[in-house]
Design an enzyme around this catalytic site. Structure first.
Site, PDB file in Angstrom:
ATOM      1  N   ASP A 198      15.840   7.645   4.220  1.00 54.67           N
ATOM      2  CA  ASP A 198      16.517   6.807   3.234  1.00 54.67           C
ATOM      3  C   ASP A 198      16.060   5.352   3.307  1.00 54.67           C
ATOM      4  OD1 ASP A 198      18.997   6.658   1.313  1.00 54.67           O
ATOM      5  OD2 ASP A 198      19.313   5.031   2.740  1.00 54.67           O
ATOM      6  N   ALA A 215      19.354   6.207  -1.402  1.00 56.30           N
ATOM      7  CA  ALA A 215      18.186   6.951  -1.904  1.00 56.30           C
ATOM      8  C   ALA A 215      18.358   8.445  -1.708  1.00 56.30           C
ATOM      9  CB  ALA A 215      16.915   6.463  -1.210  1.00 56.30           C
ATOM     10  N   ASP A 216      18.827   8.843  -0.539  1.00 55.79           N
ATOM     11  CA  ASP A 216      19.020  10.270  -0.256  1.00 55.79           C
ATOM     12  C   ASP A 216      19.985  10.924  -1.236  1.00 55.79           C
ATOM     13  OD1 ASP A 216      17.319  10.163   1.890  1.00 55.79           O
ATOM     14  OD2 ASP A 216      18.876  10.317   3.424  1.00 55.79           O
ATOM     15  N   LEU A 217      21.128  10.268  -1.459  1.00 58.08           N
ATOM     16  CA  LEU A 217      22.215  10.907  -2.194  1.00 58.08           C
ATOM     17  C   LEU A 217      22.223  10.558  -3.678  1.00 58.08           C
ATOM     18  CD1 LEU A 217      25.026  10.523   0.487  1.00 58.08           C
ATOM     19  CD2 LEU A 217      23.369  12.365   0.182  1.00 58.08           C
TER      20      LEU A 217
END
Length: 400
Positions: free
Chosen positions: A133, A161-163
């Protein structure tokens, strides 16, 4: 009752956080998510953070397959025959090496939606790079915008960014592709990169770039600390208040609530022969709001004039605790709120009223944040490794 995604079959090969968060959303909306795990240990999150694994893998089934073994690849391909979605998060080319790439699986099931959720996507010079992330936020310019002016970039404990950039975009892409496949009979490959998704969130900074030719330094844009009326302030007890009084009407209401009433009393005008002149006519209500609105059109001037206002607000808000200010301003149309800890947020009256938090054997977990009228979401516990192997063994026997 609307079944939502009931009957949608998802084969989830992803691990750790972004992919499982994506398939969690699908499971909560009613999809049948089959988590495909390696027999030796399964999803890495089972060992690295069992608590995280439990949170993002609720309501799924676990089937162990070793896709390095020909017989297990064959079993996986049998599942693909009746699946709607395959979700994977390997580096580009890994699924091809396993004999389970997009072209191979599409030949088995033309309606299949094949979703790849990776850091940098399937193409480009960074495609094969590893990342997390923090890296994607760095390349997307998000990390540069986060934090206080003159300080180093601040790291968030929400994996943006990940989620938001990755998992949620992948969910949207999967659902759109499934609708397209049902109408056309043809599936497709959904290629989601977390860097792409993080960059797509940069709406405010991009607007500043359009306006000024460049982004503003960290902590100095309109919504990152430049304004007195959109900022974070410390209170007497060391806790913080979020002042989001961005619009002039909210900021005027906020100022009137925190300052002495006599400052806002209108002066009585002298009466005389010229009482009918325009000079003696009362100003229309909201003239203070109008002045702030005019200032908002000149951001540089607004920021300069707001400096002493910010100092005054800082001193005033130090006279009461966070909860005292929150209680006083809650119903005054000021867009002001206390900054809560996670524990406080879980027990917040609004969160409780919405029924978002539910208890599990291992602690509080969150239901789907999407609410429906005429339909409902579902939940469940996370599976133990290979818990549903017997179920699929029975299916194999029936198929034979």
């Amino acid at each position: 009752m609307n079944p939502l995604l009931d009957g949608l079959k998802v084969l989830d090969l992803s691990r750790l956080l972004p992919g499982p968060f994506c398939s969690l959303s699908l499971a909560q909306l009613g999809a049948d998510v089959i988590k495909i795990e390696e027999p030796d240990g399964g999803d890495y999150a089972r060992e690295l953070s069992p608590e995280l694994f439990d949170i993002v893998n609720r309501g799924k089934q676990s089937l162990t397959l070793d896709l390095r073994q020909a017989e297990d690849v064959a079993r996986f391909k049998q599942l693909v025959e009746t699946a709607d979605v395959v979700l994977e998060s390997f580096r580009p080319g890994v699924m091809d090496k396993l004999g389970c790439g997009y072209d191979t699986l599409k030949a088995i099931n033309p309606k299949l939606v094949y979703a790849s959720l990776t850091g940098y996507g399937q193409t480009g010079p960074y495609a094969d790079r590893p990342g997390h992330d923090l890296n994607y936020l760095g390349y997307a310019g998000v990390l540069d915008q986060t934090g206080l002016a003159g300080k180093r970039p601040a790291m968030s404990n929400v994996q943006i960014a990940d989620l938001a950039g990755g998992a949620q975009n992948c969910t949207i892409g999967i659902l759109a592709a499934v609708m397209g496949a049902r109408q056309s009979g043809e599936g497709c490959w959904v290629d989601v990169a977390m860097l792409d998704g993080a960059l797509a969130l940069q709406s405010m900074a991009l607007a500043t770039h359009h306006q000024h030719g460049s982004s503003q330094p960290r902590g100095k844009d309109m919504l990152t600390g430049a304004l007195a009326n959109y900022n974070v302030y410390r209170c007497r007890d060391g806790k913080y208040l979020a002042v989001g009084s961005l619009e002039p009407k909210f900021f005027m209401a906020f100022l009137k609530e925190i300052t002495p009433a006599f400052l806002w009393k209108k002066k009585k005008k002298k009466t005389g022969n010229a009482s009918s002149s325009t000079a003696d006519k009362p100003k229309p209500a909201g003239s203070g709001n109008d002045a702030l609105t005019r200032l908002a059109a000149d951001p540089k001037k607004l920021r300069r004039l707001m400096i002493p206002v910010r100092w005054a607000i800082q001193l005033i808000l130090l006279t009461r605790t966070r909860d005292q200010w929150d209680a006083r301003l809650a119903h005054k149309d000021t867009c002001v709120s206390g900054i809560l800890t996670l524990e406080e947020a879980l027990t917040n009256e609004q969160v409780q009223a919405r029924g978002l938090v539910t208890d599990s054997q291992k602690g509080p977990v969150l239901r789907s944040p999407i609410r429906f009228v005429g339909a409902q979401t579902r939940d469940g516990d996370s599976p133990s490794l290979g818990e549903h192997n017997p179920l699929f063994s029975d299916q194999d026997k029936r198929r034979a």
